[in-house]
Design an enzyme around this catalytic site. Structure first.
Site, PDB file in Angstrom:
ATOM      1  N   LYS A  77       0.825  -1.222   0.000  1.00 33.53           N
ATOM      2  CA  LYS A  77       0.000   0.000   0.000  1.00 33.53           C
ATOM      3  C   LYS A  77       0.855   1.266   0.000  1.00 33.53           C
ATOM      4  O   LYS A  77       0.574   2.203  -0.734  1.00 33.53           O
ATOM      5  CB  LYS A  77      -0.935   0.035   1.228  1.00 33.53           C
ATOM      6  CG  LYS A  77      -1.923  -1.114   1.305  1.00 33.53           C
ATOM      7  CD  LYS A  77      -2.912  -0.927   2.441  1.00 33.53           C
ATOM      8  CE  LYS A  77      -2.319  -1.026   3.821  1.00 33.53           C
ATOM      9  NZ  LYS A  77      -1.842  -2.374   4.180  1.00 33.53           N
TER      10      LYS A  77
ATOM     11  N   ARG B  99      -9.814   0.710   8.362  1.00 37.57           N
ATOM     12  CA  ARG B  99      -9.503  -0.682   8.722  1.00 37.57           C
ATOM     13  C   ARG B  99     -10.685  -1.348   9.413  1.00 37.57           C
ATOM     14  O   ARG B  99     -10.598  -2.510   9.780  1.00 37.57           O
ATOM     15  CB  ARG B  99      -8.307  -0.698   9.669  1.00 37.57           C
ATOM     16  CG  ARG B  99      -6.957  -0.938   8.989  1.00 37.57           C
ATOM     17  CD  ARG B  99      -5.900  -0.896  10.059  1.00 37.57           C
ATOM     18  NE  ARG B  99      -4.682  -1.580   9.730  1.00 37.57           N
ATOM     19  CZ  ARG B  99      -3.605  -0.998   9.219  1.00 37.57           C
ATOM     20  NH1 ARG B  99      -3.621   0.280   8.910  1.00 37.57           N
ATOM     21  NH2 ARG B  99      -2.515  -1.703   9.000  1.00 37.57           N
TER      22      ARG B  99
ATOM     23  N   ARG C 269      11.218  -6.724   5.362  1.00 39.40           N
ATOM     24  CA  ARG C 269      11.153  -5.303   5.723  1.00 39.40           C
ATOM     25  C   ARG C 269      11.646  -5.086   7.149  1.00 39.40           C
ATOM     26  O   ARG C 269      12.321  -4.098   7.445  1.00 39.40           O
ATOM     27  CB  ARG C 269       9.704  -4.802   5.577  1.00 39.40           C
ATOM     28  CG  ARG C 269       9.578  -3.307   5.773  1.00 39.40           C
ATOM     29  CD  ARG C 269       8.184  -2.814   5.488  1.00 39.40           C
ATOM     30  NE  ARG C 269       7.258  -3.127   6.564  1.00 39.40           N
ATOM     31  CZ  ARG C 269       5.953  -2.864   6.534  1.00 39.40           C
ATOM     32  NH1 ARG C 269       5.428  -2.299   5.458  1.00 39.40           N
ATOM     33  NH2 ARG C 269       5.169  -3.156   7.537  1.00 39.40           N
TER      34      ARG C 269
ATOM     35  N   ARG D 285      10.716  -1.565  12.737  1.00 43.82           N
ATOM     36  CA  ARG D 285       9.367  -1.431  13.276  1.00 43.82           C
ATOM     37  C   ARG D 285       9.114  -2.527  14.295  1.00 43.82           C
ATOM     38  O   ARG D 285       9.420  -3.688  14.048  1.00 43.82           O
ATOM     39  CB  ARG D 285       8.339  -1.522  12.131  1.00 43.82           C
ATOM     40  CG  ARG D 285       8.109  -0.196  11.436  1.00 43.82           C
ATOM     41  CD  ARG D 285       7.171  -0.321  10.271  1.00 43.82           C
ATOM     42  NE  ARG D 285       5.868  -0.890  10.596  1.00 43.82           N
ATOM     43  CZ  ARG D 285       4.798  -0.766   9.832  1.00 43.82           C
ATOM     44  NH1 ARG D 285       4.879  -0.085   8.704  1.00 43.82           N
ATOM     45  NH2 ARG D 285       3.659  -1.323  10.164  1.00 43.82           N
TER      46      ARG D 285
ATOM     47  N   ARG E 263      -1.229  -9.469  13.235  1.00 42.23           N
ATOM     48  CA  ARG E 263      -1.743  -8.429  12.322  1.00 42.23           C
ATOM     49  C   ARG E 263      -2.572  -9.061  11.206  1.00 42.23           C
ATOM     50  O   ARG E 263      -3.602  -8.513  10.806  1.00 42.23           O
ATOM     51  CB  ARG E 263      -0.576  -7.619  11.735  1.00 42.23           C
ATOM     52  CG  ARG E 263       0.042  -6.679  12.772  1.00 42.23           C
ATOM     53  CD  ARG E 263       1.441  -6.259  12.363  1.00 42.23           C
ATOM     54  NE  ARG E 263       1.461  -5.381  11.213  1.00 42.23           N
ATOM     55  CZ  ARG E 263       2.544  -5.162  10.474  1.00 42.23           C
ATOM     56  NH1 ARG E 263       3.679  -5.766  10.758  1.00 42.23           N
ATOM     57  NH2 ARG E 263       2.486  -4.326   9.463  1.00 42.23           N
TER      58      ARG E 263
HETATM   59  P1  AMP Z   1       0.339   0.356   8.997  1.00 44.22           P
HETATM   60  O1  AMP Z   1       1.558   1.211   8.911  1.00 44.22           O
HETATM   61  O2  AMP Z   1      -0.794   0.860   8.167  1.00 44.22           O
HETATM   62  O3  AMP Z   1       0.645  -1.103   8.769  1.00 44.22           O
HETATM   63  O4  AMP Z   1      -0.185   0.459  10.510  1.00 44.22           O
HETATM   64  C1  AMP Z   1       0.616   0.013  11.606  1.00 44.22           C
HETATM   65  C2  AMP Z   1      -0.274  -0.195  12.817  1.00 44.22           C
HETATM   66  O5  AMP Z   1      -0.879   1.044  13.202  1.00 44.22           O
HETATM   67  C3  AMP Z   1      -1.435  -1.160  12.625  1.00 44.22           C
HETATM   68  O6  AMP Z   1      -1.058  -2.516  12.799  1.00 44.22           O
HETATM   69  C4  AMP Z   1      -2.403  -0.679  13.694  1.00 44.22           C
HETATM   70  O7  AMP Z   1      -1.994  -1.110  14.973  1.00 44.22           O
HETATM   71  C5  AMP Z   1      -2.215   0.836  13.653  1.00 44.22           C
HETATM   72  N1  AMP Z   1      -3.157   1.458  12.688  1.00 44.22           N
HETATM   73  C6  AMP Z   1      -2.829   2.072  11.520  1.00 44.22           C
HETATM   74  N2  AMP Z   1      -3.917   2.511  10.887  1.00 44.22           N
HETATM   75  C7  AMP Z   1      -4.980   2.151  11.647  1.00 44.22           C
HETATM   76  C8  AMP Z   1      -6.381   2.283  11.510  1.00 44.22           C
HETATM   77  N3  AMP Z   1      -6.926   2.868  10.428  1.00 44.22           N
HETATM   78  N4  AMP Z   1      -7.161   1.797  12.503  1.00 44.22           N
HETATM   79  C9  AMP Z   1      -6.638   1.206  13.601  1.00 44.22           C
HETATM   80  N5  AMP Z   1      -5.333   1.032  13.789  1.00 44.22           N
HETATM   81  C10 AMP Z   1      -4.478   1.493  12.830  1.00 44.22           C
END
Ligand code: AMP
Length: 194
Positions: A14, A90, A129, A135, A146
Protein backbone atom coordinates in the site's frame (compact mmCIF):
# COMPACT_ATOMS: atom_id res chain seq x y z
CA UNK A 1 -11.48 15.62 -6.53
CA UNK A 2 -9.96 12.14 -6.78
CA UNK A 3 -10.32 10.35 -3.45
CA UNK A 4 -8.92 6.84 -3.22
CA UNK A 5 -8.67 4.23 -0.50
CA UNK A 6 -5.71 1.93 -0.98
CA UNK A 7 -6.55 -1.27 0.82
CA UNK A 8 -4.86 -4.60 1.46
CA UNK A 9 -3.27 -6.84 4.04
CA UNK A 10 -0.11 -5.78 5.87
CA UNK A 11 2.76 -6.14 3.39
CA UNK A 12 0.57 -5.84 0.29
CA UNK A 13 2.46 -2.77 -0.93
CA UNK A 14 0.00 0.00 0.00
CA UNK A 15 2.75 2.45 0.94
CA UNK A 16 4.82 1.85 -2.20
CA UNK A 17 1.83 2.14 -4.54
CA UNK A 18 0.53 5.21 -2.68
CA UNK A 19 3.79 7.04 -3.33
CA UNK A 20 3.56 6.26 -7.07
CA UNK A 21 -0.11 7.31 -7.24
CA UNK A 22 0.61 10.53 -5.33
CA UNK A 23 3.33 11.46 -7.84
CA UNK A 24 1.16 10.79 -10.88
CA UNK A 25 -2.10 12.35 -9.67
CA UNK A 26 -0.74 14.94 -7.24
CA UNK A 27 -2.82 13.74 -4.29
CA UNK A 28 -2.32 14.18 -0.54
CA UNK A 29 -1.13 10.93 1.05
CA UNK A 30 -2.76 10.20 4.40
CA UNK A 31 -1.34 7.11 6.11
CA UNK A 32 -2.76 6.49 9.58
CA UNK A 33 0.17 4.14 10.33
CA UNK A 34 2.67 6.93 9.52
CA UNK A 35 0.66 9.42 11.63
CA UNK A 36 0.72 7.04 14.60
CA UNK A 37 4.45 6.32 14.21
CA UNK A 38 5.02 10.09 14.17
CA UNK A 39 3.08 10.43 17.45
CA UNK A 40 5.20 7.60 18.92
CA UNK A 41 8.45 9.25 17.75
CA UNK A 42 7.39 12.55 19.33
CA UNK A 43 6.50 10.79 22.60
CA UNK A 44 2.98 12.27 22.78
CA UNK A 45 0.21 10.80 24.97
CA UNK A 46 -1.47 9.44 21.84
CA UNK A 47 1.85 7.94 20.75
CA UNK A 48 2.46 6.20 24.07
CA UNK A 49 -1.06 4.78 24.05
CA UNK A 50 -0.89 3.70 20.39
CA UNK A 51 2.51 2.07 20.89
CA UNK A 52 1.11 -0.44 23.40
CA UNK A 53 -1.45 -1.57 20.80
CA UNK A 54 0.67 -1.41 17.63
CA UNK A 55 3.56 -3.38 19.13
CA UNK A 56 1.16 -6.25 19.83
CA UNK A 57 -0.50 -6.13 16.41
CA UNK A 58 -3.82 -4.72 17.66
CA UNK A 59 -5.78 -1.89 16.10
CA UNK A 60 -5.96 1.58 17.62
CA UNK A 61 -9.56 2.56 18.61
CA UNK A 62 -11.80 3.96 15.88
CA UNK A 63 -12.61 7.26 17.64
CA UNK A 64 -8.93 8.19 17.93
CA UNK A 65 -8.21 7.26 14.29
CA UNK A 66 -11.25 9.12 12.96
CA UNK A 67 -10.34 12.27 14.94
CA UNK A 68 -6.79 12.15 13.60
CA UNK A 69 -7.80 11.66 9.95
CA UNK A 70 -10.56 14.25 10.21
CA UNK A 71 -8.05 16.89 11.37
CA UNK A 72 -5.72 16.07 8.43
CA UNK A 73 -8.55 16.23 5.89
CA UNK A 74 -9.62 19.61 7.31
CA UNK A 75 -6.08 20.96 6.96
CA UNK A 76 -5.81 20.10 3.25
CA UNK A 77 -9.30 19.80 1.76
CA UNK A 78 -9.30 23.34 0.40
CA UNK A 79 -6.05 23.17 -1.54
CA UNK A 80 -5.60 19.72 -3.06
CA UNK A 81 -6.66 17.48 -5.97
CA UNK A 82 -7.79 14.78 -3.59
CA UNK A 83 -6.59 12.29 -1.03
CA UNK A 84 -5.19 8.80 -0.96
CA UNK A 85 -6.07 6.99 2.25
CA UNK A 86 -3.47 4.35 3.11
CA UNK A 87 -4.14 1.92 5.99
CA UNK A 88 -7.49 3.60 6.60
CA UNK A 89 -10.30 2.54 6.88
CA UNK A 90 -9.50 -0.68 8.72
CA UNK A 91 -12.99 -1.21 10.18
CA UNK A 92 -16.50 -0.76 8.78
CA UNK A 93 -17.09 2.03 11.34
CA UNK A 94 -14.07 3.88 9.93
CA UNK A 95 -15.34 3.38 6.36
CA UNK A 96 -18.71 4.87 7.32
CA UNK A 97 -16.97 7.76 9.07
CA UNK A 98 -14.89 8.45 5.95
CA UNK A 99 -18.02 8.70 3.79
CA UNK A 100 -19.53 11.13 6.31
CA UNK A 101 -16.35 13.24 6.47
CA UNK A 102 -16.16 13.55 2.68
CA UNK A 103 -19.90 14.23 2.41
CA UNK A 104 -19.56 17.05 4.97
CA UNK A 105 -17.80 19.12 2.28
CA UNK A 106 -19.73 17.74 -0.69
CA UNK A 107 -17.21 15.08 -1.84
CA UNK A 108 -17.22 11.34 -2.35
CA UNK A 109 -14.81 8.46 -2.41
CA UNK A 110 -13.92 7.71 -6.04
CA UNK A 111 -12.83 4.11 -5.53
CA UNK A 112 -11.30 1.57 -3.22
CA UNK A 113 -8.33 -0.37 -4.62
CA UNK A 114 -7.79 -3.75 -2.97
CA UNK A 115 -4.21 -4.96 -3.46
CA UNK A 116 -4.49 -8.75 -3.44
CA UNK A 117 -1.34 -10.64 -2.52
CA UNK A 118 -0.90 -14.31 -1.47
CA UNK A 119 -0.44 -14.70 2.28
CA UNK A 120 2.96 -16.53 2.27
CA UNK A 121 4.36 -13.67 0.20
CA UNK A 122 3.00 -11.11 2.68
CA UNK A 123 4.83 -12.80 5.57
CA UNK A 124 8.05 -13.07 3.54
CA UNK A 125 7.93 -9.38 2.62
CA UNK A 126 7.16 -8.18 6.15
CA UNK A 127 10.00 -10.26 7.62
CA UNK A 128 12.36 -8.84 5.01
CA UNK A 129 11.15 -5.30 5.72
CA UNK A 130 11.71 -5.95 9.45
CA UNK A 131 15.44 -6.38 8.79
CA UNK A 132 15.70 -2.66 7.98
CA UNK A 133 12.46 -0.98 9.12
CA UNK A 134 13.15 -1.41 12.85
CA UNK A 135 9.37 -1.43 13.28
CA UNK A 136 8.28 -3.09 16.51
CA UNK A 137 5.52 -4.89 14.59
CA UNK A 138 7.60 -6.43 11.75
CA UNK A 139 8.46 -9.69 13.55
CA UNK A 140 6.87 -13.11 13.04
CA UNK A 141 4.72 -13.20 16.19
CA UNK A 142 3.23 -9.74 15.62
CA UNK A 143 2.91 -10.29 11.84
CA UNK A 144 0.71 -13.34 12.52
CA UNK A 145 -1.47 -11.27 14.87
CA UNK A 146 -1.74 -8.43 12.32
CA UNK A 147 -2.86 -10.88 9.63
CA UNK A 148 -5.44 -12.38 12.02
CA UNK A 149 -6.80 -8.90 12.82
CA UNK A 150 -6.86 -8.15 9.10
CA UNK A 151 -8.98 -11.26 8.40
CA UNK A 152 -11.36 -10.78 11.31
CA UNK A 153 -11.86 -7.02 11.57
CA UNK A 154 -10.61 -5.39 8.39
CA UNK A 155 -11.80 -7.72 5.61
CA UNK A 156 -15.50 -6.86 6.21
CA UNK A 157 -14.58 -3.41 4.84
CA UNK A 158 -14.37 -5.12 1.42
CA UNK A 159 -18.06 -6.01 1.57
CA UNK A 160 -18.92 -2.45 2.59
CA UNK A 161 -17.30 -1.06 -0.57
CA UNK A 162 -18.62 -3.87 -2.79
CA UNK A 163 -22.15 -3.16 -1.63
CA UNK A 164 -21.75 0.52 -2.48
CA UNK A 165 -20.16 -0.11 -5.90
CA UNK A 166 -16.75 1.38 -5.24
CA UNK A 167 -14.67 -1.78 -4.87
CA UNK A 168 -11.94 -2.73 -7.33
CA UNK A 169 -9.51 -5.65 -6.93
CA UNK A 170 -5.94 -5.35 -8.17
CA UNK A 171 -4.65 -8.88 -8.65
CA UNK A 172 -2.55 -11.29 -10.70
CA UNK A 173 0.39 -8.89 -10.75
CA UNK A 174 3.93 -9.72 -9.68
CA UNK A 175 6.09 -6.60 -9.81
CA UNK A 176 5.59 -3.11 -8.36
CA UNK A 177 5.40 -1.79 -11.94
CA UNK A 178 2.68 -4.28 -12.92
CA UNK A 179 0.57 -3.38 -9.91
CA UNK A 180 1.01 0.31 -10.68
CA UNK A 181 0.04 -0.11 -14.35
CA UNK A 182 -3.14 -1.93 -13.34
CA UNK A 183 -3.92 0.76 -10.77
CA UNK A 184 -3.50 3.55 -13.30
CA UNK A 185 -5.86 1.78 -15.73
CA UNK A 186 -8.46 1.35 -13.00
CA UNK A 187 -8.18 4.99 -11.93
CA UNK A 188 -8.45 6.24 -15.53
CA UNK A 189 -11.47 4.02 -16.08
CA UNK A 190 -13.18 5.36 -12.98
CA UNK A 191 -12.43 8.97 -13.99
CA UNK A 192 -13.23 8.79 -17.70
CA UNK A 193 -15.07 5.50 -18.12
CA UNK A 194 -12.77 4.02 -20.79
P1 AMP B 1 0.34 0.36 9.00
O1 AMP B 1 1.56 1.21 8.91
O2 AMP B 1 -0.79 0.86 8.17
O3 AMP B 1 0.65 -1.10 8.77
O4 AMP B 1 -0.19 0.46 10.51
C1 AMP B 1 0.62 0.01 11.61
C2 AMP B 1 -0.27 -0.20 12.82
O5 AMP B 1 -0.88 1.04 13.20
C3 AMP B 1 -1.44 -1.16 12.63
O6 AMP B 1 -1.06 -2.52 12.80
C4 AMP B 1 -2.40 -0.68 13.69
O7 AMP B 1 -1.99 -1.11 14.97
C5 AMP B 1 -2.22 0.84 13.65
N1 AMP B 1 -3.16 1.46 12.69
C6 AMP B 1 -2.83 2.07 11.52
N2 AMP B 1 -3.92 2.51 10.89
C7 AMP B 1 -4.98 2.15 11.65
C8 AMP B 1 -6.38 2.28 11.51
N3 AMP B 1 -6.93 2.87 10.43
N4 AMP B 1 -7.16 1.80 12.50
C9 AMP B 1 -6.64 1.21 13.60
N5 AMP B 1 -5.33 1.03 13.79
C10 AMP B 1 -4.48 1.49 12.83
Amino acid sequence: MLNIVIFGAPGSGKGTQSELIVKKYNLVHLSTGDMLRDEIARGTDIGRFADTLISKGNLVPDDLIIKMISAKIDERKGDCNGFIFDGFPRTVAQAEALDALLASFGKKLTLMLDLRVEEPLLVERLLKRGETSHRADDNLEVIKKRLQVYHEVTMPVIEFYKSTGRYVAVENCTTVEEYFQSIVQLIEFSICGF
